[in-house]
Design an enzyme around this catalytic site. Structure first.
Site, PDB file in Angstrom:
ATOM      1  N   ASP A 212       0.873  -1.165   0.000  1.00 55.98           N
ATOM      2  CA  ASP A 212       0.000   0.000   0.000  1.00 55.98           C
ATOM      3  C   ASP A 212       0.920   1.227   0.000  1.00 55.98           C
ATOM      4  O   ASP A 212       2.104   1.115   0.354  1.00 55.98           O
ATOM      5  CB  ASP A 212      -0.872  -0.056   1.263  1.00 55.98           C
ATOM      6  CG  ASP A 212      -1.697   1.183   1.432  1.00 55.98           C
ATOM      7  OD1 ASP A 212      -2.336   1.610   0.457  1.00 55.98           O
ATOM      8  OD2 ASP A 212      -1.690   1.759   2.547  1.00 55.98           O
ATOM      9  N   LEU A 213       0.397   2.372  -0.408  1.00 57.62           N
ATOM     10  CA  LEU A 213       1.241   3.576  -0.488  1.00 57.62           C
ATOM     11  C   LEU A 213       1.066   4.481   0.732  1.00 57.62           C
ATOM     12  O   LEU A 213       1.988   4.637   1.549  1.00 57.62           O
ATOM     13  CB  LEU A 213       0.889   4.350  -1.768  1.00 57.62           C
ATOM     14  CG  LEU A 213       1.642   5.653  -2.016  1.00 57.62           C
ATOM     15  CD1 LEU A 213       3.132   5.407  -2.236  1.00 57.62           C
ATOM     16  CD2 LEU A 213       1.059   6.382  -3.243  1.00 57.62           C
TER      17      LEU A 213
ATOM     18  N   THR B  32       1.560  10.183   3.931  1.00 62.02           N
ATOM     19  CA  THR B  32       0.472  11.015   3.405  1.00 62.02           C
ATOM     20  C   THR B  32      -0.812  10.861   4.205  1.00 62.02           C
ATOM     21  O   THR B  32      -1.724  11.672   4.047  1.00 62.02           O
ATOM     22  CB  THR B  32       0.160  10.647   1.942  1.00 62.02           C
ATOM     23  OG1 THR B  32       0.247   9.231   1.843  1.00 62.02           O
ATOM     24  CG2 THR B  32       1.090  11.309   0.974  1.00 62.02           C
TER      25      THR B  32
ATOM     26  N   LYS C 150      -9.120   5.058   6.107  1.00 58.74           N
ATOM     27  CA  LYS C 150      -7.847   4.585   5.562  1.00 58.74           C
ATOM     28  C   LYS C 150      -8.067   3.445   4.574  1.00 58.74           C
ATOM     29  O   LYS C 150      -8.789   2.486   4.873  1.00 58.74           O
ATOM     30  CB  LYS C 150      -6.929   4.121   6.697  1.00 58.74           C
ATOM     31  CG  LYS C 150      -6.327   5.279   7.462  1.00 58.74           C
ATOM     32  CD  LYS C 150      -5.280   4.812   8.447  1.00 58.74           C
ATOM     33  CE  LYS C 150      -4.705   5.986   9.200  1.00 58.74           C
ATOM     34  NZ  LYS C 150      -3.833   5.556  10.302  1.00 58.74           N
TER      35      LYS C 150
ATOM     36  N   SER D 285      -2.410   0.483  -4.459  1.00 60.76           N
ATOM     37  CA  SER D 285      -2.969   1.636  -3.731  1.00 60.76           C
ATOM     38  C   SER D 285      -4.333   2.026  -4.277  1.00 60.76           C
ATOM     39  O   SER D 285      -4.588   1.926  -5.470  1.00 60.76           O
ATOM     40  CB  SER D 285      -2.018   2.822  -3.875  1.00 60.76           C
ATOM     41  OG  SER D 285      -2.622   4.019  -3.438  1.00 60.76           O
ATOM     42  N   ALA D 286      -5.194   2.533  -3.376  1.00 66.02           N
ATOM     43  CA  ALA D 286      -6.515   3.017  -3.793  1.00 66.02           C
ATOM     44  C   ALA D 286      -6.447   4.436  -4.350  1.00 66.02           C
ATOM     45  O   ALA D 286      -7.420   4.943  -4.899  1.00 66.02           O
ATOM     46  CB  ALA D 286      -7.455   3.008  -2.589  1.00 66.02           C
TER      47      ALA D 286
ATOM     48  N   LYS E 283     -10.885  -1.378  -1.956  1.00 64.75           N
ATOM     49  CA  LYS E 283     -10.650  -2.185  -0.763  1.00 64.75           C
ATOM     50  C   LYS E 283     -11.849  -1.993   0.184  1.00 64.75           C
ATOM     51  O   LYS E 283     -12.331  -0.873   0.297  1.00 64.75           O
ATOM     52  CB  LYS E 283      -9.364  -1.723  -0.052  1.00 64.75           C
ATOM     53  CG  LYS E 283      -8.102  -1.826  -0.909  1.00 64.75           C
ATOM     54  CD  LYS E 283      -6.918  -1.157  -0.214  1.00 64.75           C
ATOM     55  CE  LYS E 283      -5.708  -1.095  -1.126  1.00 64.75           C
ATOM     56  NZ  LYS E 283      -4.551  -0.381  -0.563  1.00 64.75           N
TER      57      LYS E 283
ATOM     58  N   GLU F  66       0.224  -3.347   4.644  1.00 60.35           N
ATOM     59  CA  GLU F  66      -0.934  -2.445   4.712  1.00 60.35           C
ATOM     60  C   GLU F  66      -1.085  -1.775   6.068  1.00 60.35           C
ATOM     61  O   GLU F  66      -0.845  -2.404   7.092  1.00 60.35           O
ATOM     62  CB  GLU F  66      -2.210  -3.285   4.510  1.00 60.35           C
ATOM     63  CG  GLU F  66      -2.868  -3.173   3.179  1.00 60.35           C
ATOM     64  CD  GLU F  66      -3.491  -1.822   2.879  1.00 60.35           C
ATOM     65  OE1 GLU F  66      -3.582  -0.980   3.779  1.00 60.35           O
ATOM     66  OE2 GLU F  66      -3.876  -1.606   1.743  1.00 60.35           O
ATOM     67  N   ASP F  67      -1.544  -0.509   6.060  1.00 61.75           N
ATOM     68  CA  ASP F  67      -1.812   0.170   7.339  1.00 61.75           C
ATOM     69  C   ASP F  67      -3.307   0.292   7.625  1.00 61.75           C
ATOM     70  O   ASP F  67      -3.683   0.842   8.666  1.00 61.75           O
ATOM     71  CB  ASP F  67      -1.189   1.578   7.358  1.00 61.75           C
ATOM     72  CG  ASP F  67      -1.916   2.543   6.428  1.00 61.75           C
ATOM     73  OD1 ASP F  67      -2.322   2.110   5.332  1.00 61.75           O
ATOM     74  OD2 ASP F  67      -2.086   3.710   6.810  1.00 61.75           O
TER      75      ASP F  67
HETATM   76  C1  BG6 Z   1      -5.819   5.463   0.141  1.00 65.45           C
HETATM   77  C2  BG6 Z   1      -5.926   6.226   1.435  1.00 65.45           C
HETATM   78  O1  BG6 Z   1      -4.507   5.056  -0.057  1.00 65.45           O
HETATM   79  O2  BG6 Z   1      -6.236   6.266  -0.957  1.00 65.45           O
HETATM   80  C3  BG6 Z   1      -7.329   6.781   1.605  1.00 65.45           C
HETATM   81  O3  BG6 Z   1      -5.620   5.383   2.526  1.00 65.45           O
HETATM   82  C4  BG6 Z   1      -7.716   7.603   0.376  1.00 65.45           C
HETATM   83  O4  BG6 Z   1      -7.380   7.569   2.778  1.00 65.45           O
HETATM   84  C5  BG6 Z   1      -7.568   6.749  -0.872  1.00 65.45           C
HETATM   85  O5  BG6 Z   1      -9.050   8.067   0.493  1.00 65.45           O
HETATM   86  C6  BG6 Z   1      -7.917   7.512  -2.146  1.00 65.45           C
HETATM   87  O6  BG6 Z   1      -6.948   8.508  -2.327  1.00 65.45           O
HETATM   88  P1  BG6 Z   1      -7.048   9.686  -3.386  1.00 65.45           P
HETATM   89  O7  BG6 Z   1      -5.640  10.242  -3.375  1.00 65.45           O
HETATM   90  O8  BG6 Z   1      -7.416   9.074  -4.698  1.00 65.45           O
HETATM   91  O9  BG6 Z   1      -8.086  10.628  -2.897  1.00 65.45           O
HETATM   92 MG    MG Z   2      -2.778   3.132   3.557  1.00 64.52          MG
END
Ligand code: BG6
Ligand code: MG
Length: 214
Positions: free
Chosen positions: A11-12, A19, A47, A116-117, A147, A171-172
């Site tokens: 995960d990022l 961040t 998260k 990453s999401a 996720k 993952e966190d």
């Molecule tokens: C995840 C974060 O990596 O990305 C979430 O843990 C966040 O908090 C999600 O909402 C989506 O991120 P972004 O940058 O597309 O708004």
């Molecule tokens: Mg995370």
């Protein structure tokens, strides 16, 4: 179950880079503008969750009902603030041990992927200059299910050409650990054992793994 780790999927936000605090600050600011408080404990639910789904949770916490156009505007406003926080980010925001652990795995022939999401992942990787540490990058621009759906990790394994059972996810987020479990992968929780109860093991940060894998 003892598994041989052939690929590591990271995960990022909150694992590689710090961040998570900026996501929190931006959501808190949005909540404040709408007259309610948003705590760090509330933030745990966001998260790993997509931007729009995070907004749904935030609105539920604030007891607000708004139409779709207003939701899109609120999400855009939060993202604008978030980008203001991250646009000047540099390698000093990498979490301790992240680069070293990735380099060490790669030196041992273990494949690495990002799972990453975030739709902002390309900007973050660019600011940090770490894209080359990943064989494969899967982010919020590439997947349609979020996720705890396992899509992001299964896609990573597929692009790497490694079976899910030989992958370990770092993952966190609770939602991320759940996604990795549904993908049939091993799980390393990064953070607190109280929150990441379902992970196979939990460490405070990747630095700990650098210390034990010397
Ligand atoms: C995840 C974060 O990596 O990305 C979430 O843990 C966040 O908090 C999600 O909402 C989506 O991120 P972004 O940058 O597309 O708004
Ligand atoms: Mg995370």
């Amino acid at each position: 179950m003892i598994r041989e780790m052939r690929a590591a999927i990271f995960d990022l936000d909150g694992v590689i880079v710090d961040t998570a605090k900026y996501h929190y600050l931006a959501w808190k600011r949005l909540a404040k503008e709408h007259g309610f408080d948003f705590t760090e404990l509330d933030n745990e639910r966001l998260k790993g969750v997509s931007r729009m789904q995070s907004l749904e949770i935030l609105l539920e916490i604030g007891g607000l009902t708004v139409d779709e156009a207003a939701r899109a505007e609120m999400a855009a406003q939060k993202n604008g603030w978030y980008i203001d926080y991250i646009r000047n980010m540099d390698a000093s925001e990498l979490l301790p041990g992240a680069t070293e652990y990735l380099q060490r795995l790669r030196a041992r022939g273990i494949k690495t992927a990002l799972g990453s999401a975030s739709k902002n992942a390309p900007l973050i990787l660019d600011r940090l200059g770490i894209a080359a540490l990943f064989d494969v990058i899967v982010d919020g621009n590439k997947v349609s299910k979020v996720k705890p759906d396992p899509e992001v990790f299964l896609r990573g394994a597929e692009e790497l050409g490694i079976p899910p059972a030989s992958c370990v996810v770092f993952e966190d987020a609770e939602a991320g650990i759940e996604a990795a479990r549904r993908a049939g992968m091993g799980t390393v929780g990064i953070g607190s054992p109280e929150i990441l109860r379902k992970a196979d093991i939990v460490v405070p940060g990747l630095f700990e793994l650098v210390l034990v894998s010397a």
